[in-house]
Design an enzyme around this catalytic site. Structure first.
Site, PDB file in Angstrom:
ATOM      1  N   GLU A  22     -11.995  -1.180  10.091  1.00 18.34           N
ATOM      2  CA  GLU A  22     -11.846  -2.560  10.528  1.00 18.34           C
ATOM      3  C   GLU A  22     -11.362  -2.578  12.062  1.00 18.34           C
ATOM      4  O   GLU A  22     -12.120  -3.285  12.994  1.00 18.34           O
ATOM      5  CB  GLU A  22     -11.153  -3.526   9.502  1.00 18.34           C
ATOM      6  CG  GLU A  22     -11.106  -4.867  10.297  1.00 18.34           C
ATOM      7  CD  GLU A  22     -12.198  -5.661  10.349  1.00 18.34           C
ATOM      8  OE1 GLU A  22     -12.152  -6.594  11.342  1.00 18.34           O
ATOM      9  OE2 GLU A  22     -13.305  -5.322   9.698  1.00 18.34           O
TER      10      GLU A  22
ATOM     11  N   GLY B 229      -7.421   2.997   4.566  1.00 19.78           N
ATOM     12  CA  GLY B 229      -8.739   3.502   5.307  1.00 19.78           C
ATOM     13  C   GLY B 229      -9.531   2.198   5.777  1.00 19.78           C
ATOM     14  O   GLY B 229     -10.161   2.405   7.034  1.00 19.78           O
ATOM     15  N   VAL B 230      -9.751   1.308   4.909  1.00 16.05           N
ATOM     16  CA  VAL B 230     -10.592   0.309   5.300  1.00 16.05           C
ATOM     17  C   VAL B 230     -10.430  -0.646   6.470  1.00 16.05           C
ATOM     18  O   VAL B 230     -11.117  -1.073   7.157  1.00 16.05           O
ATOM     19  CB  VAL B 230     -10.690  -0.782   4.132  1.00 16.05           C
ATOM     20  CG1 VAL B 230     -11.449   0.076   2.905  1.00 16.05           C
ATOM     21  CG2 VAL B 230      -9.498  -1.099   3.709  1.00 16.05           C
TER      22      VAL B 230
ATOM     23  N   HIS C 157       0.839  -1.194   0.030  1.00 18.14           N
ATOM     24  CA  HIS C 157      -0.172   0.026  -0.022  1.00 18.14           C
ATOM     25  C   HIS C 157       0.807   1.294  -0.023  1.00 18.14           C
ATOM     26  O   HIS C 157       1.435   1.505   1.171  1.00 18.14           O
ATOM     27  CB  HIS C 157      -0.811  -0.153   1.175  1.00 18.14           C
ATOM     28  CG  HIS C 157      -2.080   0.897   1.045  1.00 18.14           C
ATOM     29  ND1 HIS C 157      -2.110   2.146   1.660  1.00 18.14           N
ATOM     30  CD2 HIS C 157      -3.269   0.974   0.278  1.00 18.14           C
ATOM     31  CE1 HIS C 157      -3.224   2.718   1.517  1.00 18.14           C
ATOM     32  NE2 HIS C 157      -4.055   1.914   0.480  1.00 18.14           N
TER      33      HIS C 157
END
Length: 335
Positions: A254, A249-250, A240
């Site tokens: 989470e 961001g996900v 990333h």
């Protein structure tokens, strides 16, 4: 009063008569309104002892705020004085708020030469020469120790919480009390470690590399606070934005959801046999990037419970700055 906005156009508030009484009267005159917010309290579980120069503090657990203050000045009108109070709204108003600050004539010129106490007079302080009081009279024979107690209470307010403790202070000072407040907050932080990683793993089904909660600091019926330490060794940094690592961001969401899951599962009698399925995400906003070295602090609170379906609202912060927020709905099911 736990929630008030103070605006000033100088470096410090006006001295008025040298006590807290005029401010107390002004606040009472303005009136107070309950806003439904949670009252934060600072409690200790173990005794604390702090020494700063001549100032010595010993603190024990208590359900209220009790202070035992002793002072000793080489002046015939002061000498050794002590007082003990259980601080309540009434006792503060009648026994402490009116105690004025005091100083010595021999110090006045030296302080004024430094640009201090420019407005000091017998109208806003108890001024003493070598023999007695100049231009005023004492409100209590022990007004000196009462004012030192008032100073102590003012500095305790820097904790930002209502202090619940029994405090014995010998020769208290502003610097000493600030040091004490820092130690009380540090102890509270150490005690807030409610769930460590081993306990978390007994509740959450996730495992590395998908377990994204390192520690739970606070756990109440409708609120939870957890942290995630972000390191360069996280596997997602390999792909990333290589060379410019940013946490996806996900995965922030989470991690927030996992903290929320611990809150929901904490209401279950058998959390080991429970699993949380998240059903929806709403109002998700990303404010700032999260990088290696950051510590994410998640605060999640329960918004609504209907049967096995719950709604929670969470925020993620780094160094006090908001980096993400979201609303989530989840269903609690047995495995």
């Amino acid at each position: 009063i736990d929630d008030v906005l103070i605006e000033m156009d100088a470096a410090e508030p006006p001295i008025l008569d040298g006590s807290a009484r005029p401010f107390l009267e002004a606040l009472r005159g303005a009136g107070m309104v309950e806003n439904g917010a949670k009252v934060d309290e600072l409690r200790i579980r173990e005794p604390v002892r702090v020494v700063d120069g001549d100032s010595v503090y010993v603190v024990h657990p208590s359900d209220g705020l009790e202070v035992d203050v002793s002072i000793d000045f080489a002046h015939p009108l002061i000498g050794a004085q002590s007082g003990r109070w259980r601080v309540t709204e009434e006792s503060f108003a009648t026994e402490l708020a009116g105690a004025r600050t005091f100083g010595f004539m021999r110090e006045v010129e030296m302080l004024r030469a430094k640009g201090l106490i420019q407005g000091a007079s017998s109208e806003n302080a108890v001024v003493l020469d070598d023999d007695g009081i100049v231009g005023t009279a004492l409100r209590w024979p022990d007004e000196f120790v009462r004012h030192k107690t008032l100073d102590l209470l003012g500095d305790l307010a820097l904790a930002g919480k209502r202090v619940k403790a029994r405090i014995s202070a010998t020769k208290p000072s502003h610097r000493g009390t600030v040091t004490l407040v820092r130690e009380l907050l540090a102890q509270e932080h150490r005690e807030e470690n409610v769930l460590d990683i081993e306990q978390i793993m007994k509740i959450l089904p996730h495992r590395y590399p998908f377990l994204l909660v390192d520690r739970i600091l606070e756990l109440e019926k409708d609120r939870i606070v957890g942290v995630k330490n972000v390191t360069i060794n996280e596997p997602f940094f390999q792909g990333h934005f290589p060379g410019h690592p940013i946490m996806p961001g996900v995965l922030i969401v989470e991690a927030m959801a996992q903290v929320g899951g611990l809150l929901l599962m904490g209401t279950m009698k058998d959390p080991e046999d429970t699993v949380v399925y998240f059903m929806s995400l709403d109002n998700v906003k990303f404010r700032k990037p999260v990088r290696p070295g950051d510590q994410l602090r998640f605060e999640v609170e329960m918004v609504q419970v209907r049967g096995k379906v719950c709604r929670v609202k969470g925020t993620a912060k780094v160094d006090g700055e908001l980096v993400c927020e979201a609303e989530m709905a989840a269903m609690v099911r047995h495995r």
